[in-house]
Motif scaffolding. Structure first.
Motif, PDB file in Angstrom:
ATOM      1  N   ASP A 136       0.821  -1.212   0.000  1.00 28.66           N
ATOM      2  CA  ASP A 136       0.000   0.000   0.000  1.00 28.66           C
ATOM      3  C   ASP A 136       0.854   1.260   0.000  1.00 28.66           C
ATOM      4  O   ASP A 136       0.365   2.353  -0.287  1.00 28.66           O
ATOM      5  CB  ASP A 136      -0.901   0.018   1.234  1.00 28.66           C
ATOM      6  N   GLY A 137       2.116   1.119   0.336  1.00 30.50           N
ATOM      7  CA  GLY A 137       3.034   2.242   0.375  1.00 30.50           C
ATOM      8  C   GLY A 137       4.450   1.721   0.575  1.00 30.50           C
ATOM      9  O   GLY A 137       4.646   0.531   0.836  1.00 30.50           O
ATOM     10  N   PHE A 138       5.440   2.612   0.458  1.00 28.39           N
ATOM     11  CA  PHE A 138       6.832   2.173   0.473  1.00 28.39           C
ATOM     12  C   PHE A 138       7.699   3.013   1.401  1.00 28.39           C
ATOM     13  O   PHE A 138       7.500   4.215   1.548  1.00 28.39           O
ATOM     14  CB  PHE A 138       7.420   2.243  -0.940  1.00 28.39           C
ATOM     15  N   ILE A 139       8.680   2.335   2.002  1.00 29.73           N
ATOM     16  CA  ILE A 139       9.731   3.009   2.759  1.00 29.73           C
ATOM     17  C   ILE A 139      10.913   3.189   1.822  1.00 29.73           C
ATOM     18  O   ILE A 139      11.384   2.210   1.215  1.00 29.73           O
ATOM     19  CB  ILE A 139      10.177   2.186   3.987  1.00 29.73           C
ATOM     20  N   LEU A 140      11.386   4.416   1.677  1.00 26.39           N
ATOM     21  CA  LEU A 140      12.538   4.694   0.818  1.00 26.39           C
ATOM     22  C   LEU A 140      13.742   4.989   1.706  1.00 26.39           C
ATOM     23  O   LEU A 140      13.863   6.086   2.260  1.00 26.39           O
ATOM     24  CB  LEU A 140      12.258   5.874  -0.112  1.00 26.39           C
ATOM     25  N   GLN A 141      14.593   4.018   1.887  1.00 25.77           N
ATOM     26  CA  GLN A 141      15.780   4.198   2.707  1.00 25.77           C
ATOM     27  C   GLN A 141      16.887   4.828   1.871  1.00 25.77           C
ATOM     28  O   GLN A 141      16.885   4.763   0.656  1.00 25.77           O
ATOM     29  CB  GLN A 141      16.253   2.865   3.305  1.00 25.77           C
ATOM     30  N   THR A 143      17.883   8.112   1.180  1.00 32.31           N
ATOM     31  CA  THR A 143      17.356   9.086   0.230  1.00 32.31           C
ATOM     32  C   THR A 143      18.482   9.734  -0.571  1.00 32.31           C
ATOM     33  O   THR A 143      19.518  10.116  -0.028  1.00 32.31           O
ATOM     34  CB  THR A 143      16.572  10.176   0.974  1.00 32.31           C
ATOM     35  N   MET A 144      18.248   9.879  -1.881  1.00 32.52           N
ATOM     36  CA  MET A 144      19.238  10.478  -2.769  1.00 32.52           C
ATOM     37  C   MET A 144      18.825  11.874  -3.204  1.00 32.52           C
ATOM     38  O   MET A 144      17.644  12.229  -3.181  1.00 32.52           O
ATOM     39  CB  MET A 144      19.456   9.583  -3.974  1.00 32.52           C
ATOM     40  N   ILE A 145      19.803  12.680  -3.609  1.00 32.04           N
ATOM     41  CA  ILE A 145      19.537  14.051  -4.020  1.00 32.04           C
ATOM     42  C   ILE A 145      18.664  14.061  -5.272  1.00 32.04           C
ATOM     43  O   ILE A 145      17.688  14.812  -5.352  1.00 32.04           O
ATOM     44  CB  ILE A 145      20.860  14.813  -4.237  1.00 32.04           C
ATOM     45  N   ASN A 146      18.979  13.247  -6.247  1.00 30.37           N
ATOM     46  CA  ASN A 146      18.118  13.066  -7.420  1.00 30.37           C
ATOM     47  C   ASN A 146      17.549  11.653  -7.326  1.00 30.37           C
ATOM     48  O   ASN A 146      18.157  10.701  -7.804  1.00 30.37           O
ATOM     49  CB  ASN A 146      18.907  13.254  -8.722  1.00 30.37           C
ATOM     50  N   ASP A 147      16.381  11.550  -6.713  1.00 27.57           N
ATOM     51  CA  ASP A 147      15.839  10.240  -6.381  1.00 27.57           C
ATOM     52  C   ASP A 147      14.706   9.858  -7.326  1.00 27.57           C
ATOM     53  O   ASP A 147      13.603  10.406  -7.252  1.00 27.57           O
ATOM     54  CB  ASP A 147      15.348  10.232  -4.929  1.00 27.57           C
ATOM     55  N   ARG A 148      14.997   8.889  -8.207  1.00 26.32           N
ATOM     56  CA  ARG A 148      13.997   8.448  -9.181  1.00 26.32           C
ATOM     57  C   ARG A 148      12.808   7.760  -8.510  1.00 26.32           C
ATOM     58  O   ARG A 148      11.703   7.755  -9.039  1.00 26.32           O
ATOM     59  CB  ARG A 148      14.652   7.494 -10.193  1.00 26.32           C
ATOM     60  N   ARG A 149      13.036   7.184  -7.342  1.00 25.65           N
ATOM     61  CA  ARG A 149      11.952   6.513  -6.626  1.00 25.65           C
ATOM     62  C   ARG A 149      10.880   7.511  -6.205  1.00 25.65           C
ATOM     63  O   ARG A 149       9.672   7.239  -6.301  1.00 25.65           O
ATOM     64  CB  ARG A 149      12.502   5.779  -5.401  1.00 25.65           C
ATOM     65  N   ILE A 150      11.321   8.690  -5.728  1.00 28.32           N
ATOM     66  CA  ILE A 150      10.378   9.716  -5.309  1.00 28.32           C
ATOM     67  C   ILE A 150       9.553  10.183  -6.502  1.00 28.32           C
ATOM     68  O   ILE A 150       8.326  10.356  -6.409  1.00 28.32           O
ATOM     69  CB  ILE A 150      11.117  10.904  -4.669  1.00 28.32           C
ATOM     70  N   GLU A 151      10.209  10.378  -7.632  1.00 27.35           N
ATOM     71  CA  GLU A 151       9.503  10.815  -8.845  1.00 27.35           C
ATOM     72  C   GLU A 151       8.461   9.790  -9.266  1.00 27.35           C
ATOM     73  O   GLU A 151       7.314  10.134  -9.574  1.00 27.35           O
ATOM     74  CB  GLU A 151      10.510  11.036  -9.974  1.00 27.35           C
ATOM     75  N   LEU A 153       6.963   7.284  -7.490  1.00 30.28           N
ATOM     76  CA  LEU A 153       5.857   7.122  -6.559  1.00 30.28           C
ATOM     77  C   LEU A 153       4.952   8.355  -6.548  1.00 30.28           C
ATOM     78  O   LEU A 153       3.738   8.244  -6.357  1.00 30.28           O
ATOM     79  CB  LEU A 153       6.389   6.833  -5.155  1.00 30.28           C
ATOM     80  N   GLY A 154       5.550   9.524  -6.768  1.00 30.33           N
ATOM     81  CA  GLY A 154       4.743  10.732  -6.874  1.00 30.33           C
ATOM     82  C   GLY A 154       3.841  10.700  -8.096  1.00 30.33           C
ATOM     83  O   GLY A 154       2.654  11.040  -8.021  1.00 30.33           O
ATOM     84  N   GLU A 155       4.394  10.268  -9.221  1.00 31.17           N
ATOM     85  CA  GLU A 155       3.604  10.163 -10.448  1.00 31.17           C
ATOM     86  C   GLU A 155       2.481   9.146 -10.309  1.00 31.17           C
ATOM     87  O   GLU A 155       1.369   9.352 -10.810  1.00 31.17           O
ATOM     88  CB  GLU A 155       4.513   9.760 -11.617  1.00 31.17           C
ATOM     89  N   GLU A 156       2.762   8.039  -9.626  1.00 28.82           N
ATOM     90  CA  GLU A 156       1.772   6.972  -9.463  1.00 28.82           C
ATOM     91  C   GLU A 156       0.828   7.221  -8.288  1.00 28.82           C
ATOM     92  O   GLU A 156      -0.093   6.441  -8.064  1.00 28.82           O
ATOM     93  CB  GLU A 156       2.493   5.629  -9.263  1.00 28.82           C
ATOM     94  N   GLN A 168      13.708  18.298  -2.725  1.00 20.03           N
ATOM     95  CA  GLN A 168      12.448  18.606  -3.404  1.00 20.03           C
ATOM     96  C   GLN A 168      11.697  17.306  -3.644  1.00 20.03           C
ATOM     97  O   GLN A 168      12.297  16.322  -4.037  1.00 20.03           O
ATOM     98  CB  GLN A 168      12.713  19.299  -4.751  1.00 20.03           C
ATOM     99  N   PRO A 169      10.370  17.263  -3.472  1.00 19.88           N
ATOM    100  CA  PRO A 169       9.571  18.292  -2.800  1.00 19.88           C
ATOM    101  C   PRO A 169       9.812  18.269  -1.299  1.00 19.88           C
ATOM    102  O   PRO A 169      10.113  17.232  -0.729  1.00 19.88           O
ATOM    103  CB  PRO A 169       8.134  17.883  -3.140  1.00 19.88           C
ATOM    104  N   LYS A 170       9.654  19.412  -0.674  1.00 21.45           N
ATOM    105  CA  LYS A 170       9.991  19.538   0.743  1.00 21.45           C
ATOM    106  C   LYS A 170       8.926  18.953   1.664  1.00 21.45           C
ATOM    107  O   LYS A 170       9.155  18.812   2.855  1.00 21.45           O
ATOM    108  CB  LYS A 170      10.240  21.008   1.091  1.00 21.45           C
ATOM    109  N   ASP A 171       7.742  18.650   1.125  1.00 23.41           N
ATOM    110  CA  ASP A 171       6.668  18.164   1.999  1.00 23.41           C
ATOM    111  C   ASP A 171       6.553  16.651   2.033  1.00 23.41           C
ATOM    112  O   ASP A 171       5.522  16.096   2.373  1.00 23.41           O
ATOM    113  CB  ASP A 171       5.324  18.777   1.588  1.00 23.41           C
ATOM    114  N   CYS A 172       7.638  15.950   1.687  1.00 20.07           N
ATOM    115  CA  CYS A 172       7.614  14.489   1.737  1.00 20.07           C
ATOM    116  C   CYS A 172       7.547  14.006   3.184  1.00 20.07           C
ATOM    117  O   CYS A 172       8.253  14.532   4.054  1.00 20.07           O
ATOM    118  CB  CYS A 172       8.866  13.906   1.093  1.00 20.07           C
ATOM    119  N   PRO A 173       6.729  12.985   3.467  1.00 21.74           N
ATOM    120  CA  PRO A 173       6.778  12.355   4.789  1.00 21.74           C
ATOM    121  C   PRO A 173       8.179  11.795   5.017  1.00 21.74           C
ATOM    122  O   PRO A 173       8.765  11.195   4.106  1.00 21.74           O
ATOM    123  CB  PRO A 173       5.736  11.239   4.686  1.00 21.74           C
ATOM    124  N   SER A 174       8.726  11.972   6.208  1.00 14.17           N
ATOM    125  CA  SER A 174      10.112  11.541   6.418  1.00 14.17           C
ATOM    126  C   SER A 174      10.427  11.343   7.889  1.00 14.17           C
ATOM    127  O   SER A 174       9.792  11.917   8.768  1.00 14.17           O
ATOM    128  CB  SER A 174      11.085  12.570   5.832  1.00 14.17           C
TER     129      SER A 174
END
Length: 368
Positions: A136-141, A143-151, A153-156, A168-174
């Motif tokens: 239902d959701g993912f833990i991203l351990q 974190t990278m400066i240019n993180d394709r995983r964030i892009e 999961l955001g798109e999906e 970026q984006p600064k409002d990511c749960p973390s």
């Protein structure tokens, strides 16, 4: 619901408690009870507690497949481990996974783990897990400066939480450990011992922790009234070999540092090797401080002074934050930090107050 069972030829009837039974007992609607049990944010905490207490008392247990159909959730948290990472199989991973699993189970979730062998394979693994609704959701351990995983999961529009902080984006749960606080404290600890020539070996430049930890080092030097020599600063050291190479360069300077701070413990252990190669004794001739709290640090001689991270607790917090996000909590309400614990061991000692005095001869050899 009545379920007929046969036991040694004798028929017995088992009654399973349903949501309707709980709602009748409380005088609430089935919808309210269902939303309370699934932690919807529009249900007050008082009502949630009442419903949970009654459900536990009556022995209510949801049917997982029925719940998945009704809510669209499989009640699983996803984690993809990239095995090619330098420390993918380190001992602290077991603590981290234990924390994730325990945090998930508290809310009736499970943990689904997949592995990959490269950055490209990691993205494809995420795509597959999203397509097959494995989590239902993912833990991203890490974190990278240019993180394709964030892009992705955001798109999906798939919920996720970062173990780290994103630019970026600064409002990511973390959830993140304040490495910058640790680096500043490391500098001030060394200054209190008399050190003035302090080196810094940062970790992987691709990770978001690197600029934070460097900023902490610079802040500590500023607070101590010390200038930063660019020759005393290195980066991209995540292994023992990396740390050894970076430290060897610093120790070969005409006026080398008397102390070195490392953003990761494995690099700090490399400093031990570099020091030994020029006849220096860690804790006496040169001071070393690391970060992570890896088990190896406790078994070198002298034991490594380091800032230890509680990886089990981190896992528990990440599971909790992700489940809250899955249930509809706003991202900006799901950002937490913690501080690491300083383990003051034997790898730091008194420094040289007089900056014009060095324990090295020109070229980096130890002078008896």
């Amino acid at each position: 619901m009545r379920i007929d069972l046969h036991d040694k030829g004798m028929r017995r009837v088992v009654t399973r408690v349903t949501i309707a039974d709980v709602s009748d007992a409380l005088g609430l609607t089935k919808s309210t009870v269902s939303r309370a049990l699934n932690h919807y944010p529009d249900i007050s905490e008082t009502t949630r507690n009442r419903v949970k207490a009654m459900a536990d008392k009556m022995g209510y247990r949801p049917l997982s497949h029925a719940q998945a159909i009704r809510t669209g959730l499989v009640k699983s948290l996803g984690l993809v481990i990239q095995m090619a990472d330098h420390d993918a199989q380190r001992p602290f991973l077991a603590e981290f996974l234990a924390g994730l699993s325990e945090g998930a189970s508290v809310e009736g979730f499970t943990l689904t783990i997949a592995t990959s062998n490269s950055a490209d394979a990691t993205v494809e693994t995420f795509r597959s897990m999203i397509r097959d609704h494995k989590a239902d959701g993912f833990i991203l351990q890490r974190t990278m400066i240019n993180d394709r995983r964030i892009e992705l999961l955001g798109e999906e529009q798939v919920p996720f939480v970062l173990f780290g902080r994103a630019d970026q984006p600064k409002d990511c749960p973390s959830f993140d450990i304040l490495g910058e606080v640790a680096m500043r404290k490391a500098v001030l600890h060394l200054v209190s011992l008399g050190h003035r020539h302090i080196g810094f070996i940062n970790g992987g430049a691709q990770y978001t922790y690197a600029p934070f930890r460097k900023a902490g080092f610079l802040r500590g030097m500023q607070d101590a009234g010390l200038s930063v020599d660019a020759k005393y600063v290195s980066q991209d050291a995540v292994t023992v070999a990396d740390g050894e190479a970076a430290a060897a360069n610093m120790l070969s300077l005409p006026m080398p540092p008397t102390a070195i701070i490392c953003a990761v413990d494995m690099a700090a252990l490399g400093v031990y090797r570099a020091a030994a190669s020029v006849g220096l004794v860690v804790g006496k001739d040169i001071s070393v401080i690391g970060y992570d709290g890896v088990p190896e640090g406790a078994h070198v001689s002298p034991p490594l002074s380091t800032f230890a991270v509680n990886f089990k607790e981190a896992g528990q917090r990440l599971s909790d934050l992700l489940i809250r996000r899955i249930r509809g909590a706003k991202p900006h309400d799901l950002q937490e930090t913690a501080v690491p614990k300083f383990l003051n061991r034997g790898s730091t000692g008194a420094g040289l107050v007089d900056p014009n005095t060095s324990i090295f001869t020109k070229g980096g050899n130890y002078e008896n």
